[in-house]
Design an enzyme around this catalytic site. Sequence first.
Site, PDB file in Angstrom:
ATOM      1  N   GLU A  46      54.785  83.320  36.439  1.00  0.00           N
ATOM      2  CA  GLU A  46      55.549  82.765  37.561  1.00  0.00           C
ATOM      3  C   GLU A  46      56.183  81.428  37.165  1.00  0.00           C
ATOM      4  O   GLU A  46      57.333  81.142  37.515  1.00  0.00           O
ATOM      5  CB  GLU A  46      54.625  82.534  38.767  1.00  0.00           C
ATOM      6  CG  GLU A  46      53.878  83.773  39.245  1.00  0.00           C
ATOM      7  CD  GLU A  46      52.501  83.919  38.596  1.00  0.00           C
ATOM      8  OE1 GLU A  46      52.392  83.773  37.354  1.00  0.00           O
ATOM      9  OE2 GLU A  46      51.528  84.196  39.323  1.00  0.00           O
ATOM     10  N   TRP A 164      48.770 113.689   7.658  1.00  0.00           N
ATOM     11  CA  TRP A 164      48.840 113.004   8.945  1.00  0.00           C
ATOM     12  C   TRP A 164      49.116 114.038  10.006  1.00  0.00           C
ATOM     13  O   TRP A 164      50.085 114.780   9.883  1.00  0.00           O
ATOM     14  CB  TRP A 164      49.967 111.958   8.961  1.00  0.00           C
ATOM     15  CG  TRP A 164      49.732 110.854   7.986  1.00  0.00           C
ATOM     16  CD1 TRP A 164      50.310 110.668   6.776  1.00  0.00           C
ATOM     17  CD2 TRP A 164      48.853 109.738   8.183  1.00  0.00           C
ATOM     18  NE1 TRP A 164      49.851 109.510   6.191  1.00  0.00           N
ATOM     19  CE2 TRP A 164      48.950 108.929   7.049  1.00  0.00           C
ATOM     20  CE3 TRP A 164      47.970 109.356   9.206  1.00  0.00           C
ATOM     21  CZ2 TRP A 164      48.207 107.745   6.894  1.00  0.00           C
ATOM     22  CZ3 TRP A 164      47.248 108.189   9.048  1.00  0.00           C
ATOM     23  CH2 TRP A 164      47.375 107.402   7.896  1.00  0.00           C
TER      24      TRP A 164
HETATM   25  C1  AOF Z   1      47.427  84.086  33.347  1.00  0.00           C
HETATM   26  N1  AOF Z   1      48.775  84.294  33.298  1.00  0.00           N
HETATM   27  O1  AOF Z   1      50.743  84.667  34.254  1.00  0.00           O
HETATM   28  C2  AOF Z   1      48.847  84.496  35.628  1.00  0.00           C
HETATM   29  C3  AOF Z   1      47.435  84.312  35.681  1.00  0.00           C
HETATM   30  O2  AOF Z   1      43.119  79.429  32.860  1.00  0.00           O
HETATM   31  P1  AOF Z   1      44.478  79.716  33.428  1.00  0.00           P
HETATM   32  O3  AOF Z   1      45.064  78.546  34.177  1.00  0.00           O
HETATM   33  O4  AOF Z   1      45.435  80.275  32.407  1.00  0.00           O
HETATM   34  O5  AOF Z   1      44.258  80.828  34.553  1.00  0.00           O
HETATM   35  C4  AOF Z   1      43.896  82.142  34.235  1.00  0.00           C
HETATM   36  C5  AOF Z   1      43.816  82.958  35.499  1.00  0.00           C
HETATM   37  O6  AOF Z   1      44.984  82.783  36.303  1.00  0.00           O
HETATM   38  C6  AOF Z   1      43.765  84.457  35.254  1.00  0.00           C
HETATM   39  O7  AOF Z   1      42.473  84.922  35.002  1.00  0.00           O
HETATM   40  C7  AOF Z   1      44.320  85.033  36.550  1.00  0.00           C
HETATM   41  O8  AOF Z   1      43.283  85.113  37.503  1.00  0.00           O
HETATM   42  C8  AOF Z   1      45.311  83.958  37.042  1.00  0.00           C
HETATM   43  N2  AOF Z   1      46.748  84.344  36.860  1.00  0.00           N
HETATM   44  N3  AOF Z   1      46.775  84.106  34.502  1.00  0.00           N
HETATM   45  O9  AOF Z   1      46.789  83.906  32.319  1.00  0.00           O
HETATM   46  C9  AOF Z   1      49.513  84.492  34.375  1.00  0.00           C
HETATM   47  N4  AOF Z   1      49.580  84.669  36.740  1.00  0.00           N
HETATM   48 ZN    ZN Z   2      49.248  81.211  37.759  1.00  0.00          ZN
END
Ligand code: AOF
Ligand code: ZN
Length: 350
Positions: A46, A164
């Site tokens: 995002e 293969w």
């Molecule tokens: C991601 N990538 O694009 C989104 C995530 O440790 P952080 O800040 O990277 O957060 C990780 C968590 O954030 C992940 O487990 C998920 O719940 C949320 N969303 N995470 O790595 C993304 N949108």
């Molecule tokens: Zn996020």
Amino acid sequence: MRRALDLAVRGWGRVDPNPLVGAVILAQGEPVGEGYHAEFGGPHAEAVALAAAGERARGATLVTTVEPCAAVGKQPACAAAIIAAGIRRVVVAMPDPNPAMAGGGDRLRAAGIEVEIGLAREEAERQNAGFLHRHARPGRPWVVVKLATSLDHRIADGAGHSRWISGEEARDWVHWFRAGFDAIGVGGRTAQIDDPSLTVRGVTEPRRTPTRVVFLGHRRLGPEAALIRTARDVPTILIAPEFTASEAAALTERGVEAVSAATLADALALLDARGIGSIVIEGGGRLTGALLAAGLVDRLAWIVSPVWLGDHGIPAVRGFEVGSLLQAERWVVAERRPLGQDTALLFDRR
Ligand code: AOF
Ligand code: ZN
């Protein structure tokens, strides 16, 4: 959402144990920014899309495959960034199962943003099946069995030749596929006969080299085996019901971890305890049959090639009995993908 899902896949092999996420921003129905999660610990999908859209994000719609995160982790909270950018509407495929991050949808709604969750949810969940499995905490890795067979489900001819059965595109795909797993596993017999290296040799370099795991049973590998010879370079675990003290010492000496486990379920639990959240099993037939019989397979990744190997060919699955059609488990198609003359079929357990 179709575009966002396609973008998300680009993170395969690089973001685990985080989810695959893709996002697109639309202003008056036109894409003005897109992004995906490209690297573990790196910017979220995002945030990448918002940066690409800049001022055009004001009043726009953000389409994302996973619910925007509500809290600060290694990255800032996406919900806050979406609110600050002036996004008016957010369309999400799947809720975030991560308790530390969930609640983004509610936060956006509280800020007056229109939020819709569930568009193409099943597809997003299939894409993140390993991530969802991890958050369900079942005490064992997400288990995928990869098979490459003839039309009559054989993995080698009567003399044991398997090179293969599938074509080059399928073999490239397998290397790409392997890159998304914490471990690659085979049975003892396959390790002895094929002497595989179980490494990832494709264009996608995995962020972490998958650990090689051999479910030895009562078989043993000699020091000349490729897996043993290269164990100092690539993490390697051998699992057997029992190792003698001298066997274990000799393996440790060579950089191999020897793990004792009485059953397959115990073996998987021990892998889980070592941080292995997903494993792709690449044969042989007996290990595959035993895993199926024990109900330990979450997904089948089956590459079918247009060739017959006949009755003397070696079956892909052995030792797995099904009482009757009525009792037979019916799997769900997760994906059908053409690979040159071959076809990859992904099936999930219900
Ligand atoms: C991601 N990538 O694009 C989104 C995530 O440790 P952080 O800040 O990277 O957060 C990780 C968590 O954030 C992940 O487990 C998920 O719940 C949320 N969303 N995470 O790595 C993304 N949108
Ligand atoms: Zn996020």
